[in-house]
Design a protein around this motif. Sequence first.
Motif: not given
Length: 347
Positions: A271-274, A277-286
Amino acid sequence: MKHLIPYLQDDQKAADYLRQVRWPAGVTCPRCGSDAVEPRERGDNGLQRFNCVPCAARLGQQCAMFTDWTGSIFEESKLRPLGWLLVIGLWQLKLNATEIATAADIQARTARRCINLLDGGIYETYHLDPSRQLENQVEADECYQSAGSKGLARDVARQDRAPRQRGLQLRGRATAEMGRPPLLGLVQRRDKTDQDAPAAQVYLEVLENVRTATIQPIIAAKVKGGAQCFTDEYNVYHFTKVDYDHRTVNHGAGEYARRDLDGTCVHCNTMEGIWSGLRNSLDHFKGISQRFLHLRVARYEFLHNHGHLPWRQTFETALRYIFSTTGDYWRRMTHQHRRMPLTLCYR
């Protein structure tokens, strides 16, 4: 996206491909479900028109027309099939509205509406599907994502405060009201003994706060009874001892993984790894608004759970989910005369 190249030549080919994905067994009427339909002329945007014979007889009319998009969330869209096909492909690449607008040569506000429509469709048909349940070995954990009232100046004014600065640096546990809504994550570990087993299946839920009363109904609905449940020692998970084989790791004492006598690995590292990945994905939205956070999270959840499939299969699965949505949830969120409270967006 290379399999989309043959269909990105004109609107007619794009519409034919989208129709094939929506009705793989043949065209049926979106109103009555009958397959007694007659093809008619195409529209200027490349969409095929059909006449439903049973609907026409029932209504006492000569024709009862529908198109490839009738009864779908695309029905009222002015974007042509070629544009939608390209936008959906870019959407699957986890791009934000600005990047999609640049790549598809459309306005940024049009791209925002498109991704909100697609994310809303996935949220309504996939995330809210009550038949999805996790079993066997399940990890549970929570994280906190900075998200406020971006783009909603009236919401800030109602709270009688100045707009927050970017990069909100709050540590520790928080709530949605503080600008860092918590997320509950449940992940079913991949069965390593089965070579054909899918990737670890995850369920992510945006919450108002982290309390036992908040998370207990979610875990009860999404995790089958008798499963092994792995968490840290946060006391909000104490209720899982009743219906599950609950095991914990003590992060405060520096314990992050251990192997019990029966050979079970006790940890929350999947879950920590997920979360990473989720934070990296949300970072695209600035920066992201609380109002749409749960939609972006639902997109990541869907793409993660289908990440073991070929790109084309994931694309067509997403399309079928989006075509099957009623759009009721998204209409409630985007009502012209009133806005839903943030607390209702997460339900």
